[in-house]
Design a protein around this motif. Sequence first.
Motif, PDB file in Angstrom:
ATOM      1  N   ASP A  29      -9.501  10.048   7.716  1.00  0.00           N
ATOM      2  CA  ASP A  29     -10.937   9.832   7.920  1.00  0.00           C
ATOM      3  C   ASP A  29     -11.449   8.600   7.182  1.00  0.00           C
ATOM      4  N   GLN A  30     -10.536   7.737   6.689  1.00  0.00           N
ATOM      5  CA  GLN A  30     -10.974   6.598   5.877  1.00  0.00           C
ATOM      6  C   GLN A  30     -10.438   5.264   6.394  1.00  0.00           C
ATOM      7  N   ILE A  31     -11.311   4.269   6.355  1.00  0.00           N
ATOM      8  CA  ILE A  31     -10.829   2.881   6.541  1.00  0.00           C
ATOM      9  C   ILE A  31     -11.101   2.165   5.232  1.00  0.00           C
ATOM     10  N   MET A  32     -10.111   1.448   4.741  1.00  0.00           N
ATOM     11  CA  MET A  32     -10.307   0.635   3.535  1.00  0.00           C
ATOM     12  C   MET A  32     -10.394  -0.821   3.986  1.00  0.00           C
ATOM     13  N   ILE A  33     -11.349  -1.541   3.410  1.00  0.00           N
ATOM     14  CA  ILE A  33     -11.448  -2.964   3.761  1.00  0.00           C
ATOM     15  C   ILE A  33     -11.641  -3.821   2.506  1.00  0.00           C
ATOM     16  N   ALA A  34     -11.274  -5.081   2.608  1.00  0.00           N
ATOM     17  CA  ALA A  34     -11.452  -5.998   1.467  1.00  0.00           C
ATOM     18  C   ALA A  34     -11.706  -7.391   1.997  1.00  0.00           C
ATOM     19  N   ARG A  35     -12.500  -8.134   1.244  1.00  0.00           N
ATOM     20  CA  ARG A  35     -12.829  -9.492   1.690  1.00  0.00           C
ATOM     21  C   ARG A  35     -12.661 -10.523   0.583  1.00  0.00           C
ATOM     22  N   LYS A  36     -12.012 -11.612   0.900  1.00  0.00           N
ATOM     23  CA  LYS A  36     -12.007 -12.790   0.028  1.00  0.00           C
ATOM     24  C   LYS A  36     -11.794 -14.013   0.922  1.00  0.00           C
ATOM     25  N   GLY A  37     -12.857 -14.704   1.197  1.00  0.00           N
ATOM     26  CA  GLY A  37     -12.752 -15.944   1.984  1.00  0.00           C
ATOM     27  C   GLY A  37     -12.657 -15.761   3.476  1.00  0.00           C
ATOM     28  N   SER A  38     -12.809 -14.543   3.963  1.00  0.00           N
ATOM     29  CA  SER A  38     -12.766 -14.319   5.399  1.00  0.00           C
ATOM     30  C   SER A  38     -13.827 -13.259   5.713  1.00  0.00           C
ATOM     31  N   ILE A  47       0.856  -1.199   0.000  1.00  0.00           N
ATOM     32  CA  ILE A  47       0.000   0.000   0.000  1.00  0.00           C
ATOM     33  C   ILE A  47       0.891   1.249   0.000  1.00  0.00           C
ATOM     34  N   GLU A  48       1.924   1.227   0.845  1.00  0.00           N
ATOM     35  CA  GLU A  48       2.818   2.398   0.896  1.00  0.00           C
ATOM     36  C   GLU A  48       3.433   2.677  -0.474  1.00  0.00           C
ATOM     37  N   LEU A  49       3.920   1.617  -1.123  1.00  0.00           N
ATOM     38  CA  LEU A  49       4.540   1.820  -2.447  1.00  0.00           C
ATOM     39  C   LEU A  49       3.531   2.382  -3.441  1.00  0.00           C
ATOM     40  N   ASN A  50       2.330   1.802  -3.442  1.00  0.00           N
ATOM     41  CA  ASN A  50       1.304   2.252  -4.386  1.00  0.00           C
ATOM     42  C   ASN A  50       0.827   3.666  -4.090  1.00  0.00           C
ATOM     43  N   LEU A  51       0.989   4.095  -2.835  1.00  0.00           N
ATOM     44  CA  LEU A  51       0.558   5.460  -2.475  1.00  0.00           C
ATOM     45  C   LEU A  51       1.426   6.533  -3.124  1.00  0.00           C
ATOM     46  N   GLN A  52       2.611   6.129  -3.601  1.00  0.00           N
ATOM     47  CA  GLN A  52       3.486   7.141  -4.231  1.00  0.00           C
ATOM     48  C   GLN A  52       2.821   7.771  -5.447  1.00  0.00           C
ATOM     49  N   ASN A  53       2.018   6.961  -6.166  1.00  0.00           N
ATOM     50  CA  ASN A  53       1.401   7.512  -7.387  1.00  0.00           C
ATOM     51  C   ASN A  53      -0.113   7.527  -7.349  1.00  0.00           C
ATOM     52  N   HIS A  54      -0.703   7.101  -6.246  1.00  0.00           N
ATOM     53  CA  HIS A  54      -2.158   6.959  -6.243  1.00  0.00           C
ATOM     54  C   HIS A  54      -2.771   7.467  -4.950  1.00  0.00           C
ATOM     55  N   SER A  55      -4.091   7.631  -4.998  1.00  0.00           N
ATOM     56  CA  SER A  55      -4.835   7.956  -3.773  1.00  0.00           C
ATOM     57  C   SER A  55      -4.847   6.701  -2.880  1.00  0.00           C
ATOM     58  N   PHE A  56      -5.300   6.884  -1.646  1.00  0.00           N
ATOM     59  CA  PHE A  56      -5.364   5.746  -0.718  1.00  0.00           C
ATOM     60  C   PHE A  56      -6.269   4.649  -1.299  1.00  0.00           C
ATOM     61  N   GLU A  57      -7.416   5.076  -1.826  1.00  0.00           N
ATOM     62  CA  GLU A  57      -8.343   4.093  -2.405  1.00  0.00           C
ATOM     63  C   GLU A  57      -7.672   3.300  -3.515  1.00  0.00           C
ATOM     64  N   GLU A  58      -7.054   4.040  -4.438  1.00  0.00           N
ATOM     65  CA  GLU A  58      -6.388   3.400  -5.585  1.00  0.00           C
ATOM     66  C   GLU A  58      -5.274   2.476  -5.116  1.00  0.00           C
ATOM     67  N   ALA A  59      -4.469   2.993  -4.170  1.00  0.00           N
ATOM     68  CA  ALA A  59      -3.327   2.203  -3.690  1.00  0.00           C
ATOM     69  C   ALA A  59      -3.832   0.901  -3.061  1.00  0.00           C
ATOM     70  N   PHE A  60      -4.941   0.997  -2.367  1.00  0.00           N
ATOM     71  CA  PHE A  60      -5.507  -0.192  -1.728  1.00  0.00           C
ATOM     72  C   PHE A  60      -6.017  -1.176  -2.797  1.00  0.00           C
ATOM     73  N   TYR A  61      -6.756  -0.644  -3.780  1.00  0.00           N
ATOM     74  CA  TYR A  61      -7.249  -1.522  -4.856  1.00  0.00           C
ATOM     75  C   TYR A  61      -6.080  -2.219  -5.545  1.00  0.00           C
ATOM     76  N   GLN A  62      -5.065  -1.431  -5.894  1.00  0.00           N
ATOM     77  CA  GLN A  62      -3.906  -1.997  -6.597  1.00  0.00           C
ATOM     78  C   GLN A  62      -3.301  -3.135  -5.780  1.00  0.00           C
ATOM     79  N   THR A  63      -3.188  -2.888  -4.492  1.00  0.00           N
ATOM     80  CA  THR A  63      -2.569  -3.883  -3.608  1.00  0.00           C
ATOM     81  C   THR A  63      -3.417  -5.151  -3.554  1.00  0.00           C
TER      82      THR A  63
END
Length: 342
Positions: free
Chosen positions: A167-176, A132-148
């Motif tokens: 002010d944001q929490i990003m979450i993702a689910r796959k199998g949990s 996420i940190e690496l992806n944040l160099q060129n993207h918004s938090f949302e984008e960096a999270f999606y990319q990751t």
Amino acid sequence: MCGIVGYVGNKECSSILVQGLRRLEYRGYDSSGISILDSNEMVTYKKKGKIIEMENILPNEIKGNIGIGHTRWATHGKVTDQNAHPHLSHNKKVSIVHNGIIENYRILKTKLEEEGLHFCTETDSEVIAHLIELNLQNHSFEEAFYQTVNLLEGTFGIAAICIDHPDQIMIARKGSPLVLGIGNEEMFVASDVNAFLGFTKQVVYLEDNEIAILNKKDFQIRNLKLDKIDKDIKTIDWDIDAIEKNGYSDYMLKEIFEQPESIKRAFAGRFIEDIGTAKLGGLNMTPQELFNIERIRIIACGTSYHAGLIGAIAIEELARINTSVEIASELRYKNPIIDKNT
Ligand code: GLU
């Protein structure tokens, strides 16, 4: 089985997170931790053992109304304070919690190490924070999270927060499992609704391959291609007791029907299908150490004692190692012979 909680709203959240973790305790865990954004600083406390051990290191004065928490059940890396979640990115701006297993973490870790990133833990999960940190160099938090998330193979429930997006929490689910709780100018996320019971009964269940962006006033759900998904908000009209029983009339029935799911989760990441053997992340022993075992004592109580009796029969039959089962509450009053090969 382990668990995740998260909060964003107007309240100081450390006690909400700890209370949520306590409500997830029944799922089983070996360590716990929380990260909170306190005056533009990421404060993280984590500890192996019971939740009380982690609570004991929490200072009274933690402020901050956005945070994430975790109870871990190790699959990759020993049970240590360091390996407990949350995990921070290299610049300490991103904090993540993860349930499940990142199957391709070795490849990702090697690449990140080649880019000069230093890893602080033995877990598979830490790669998520660095990516996420690496992806944040060129993207918004949302984008960096999606990319990751799109780089990850395996199973996951993930929650992430970032200092630059307080002010944001990003979450993702796959199998949990992950469920959102929608309050009045506050949002919750957890692996189980009972983590935020008492705060809200308005919930949205996330499905596999879905990502959500939460802030205190609203939420957005997307699939892995970033298309928006509309979801109904459900109102849970059971009381706390019924929610803990998940709609069943009693715990026994609930646990009977949960067996396929429980067994599946217990096996996740701990069974290597290709070579038909177990992989026990919390028990890292070399083949030589395993060969040296002369005696096994299983220490347990209640149901686990009875499971232990069956385990002892299987171990003696298959491994030909002398095995006994002891009731934990009795063992403490004995002076058992436990030598280096037991
Ligand atoms: N694989 C991760 C670890 O070993 C997460 C385990 C869990 O689901 O608690 O830390």
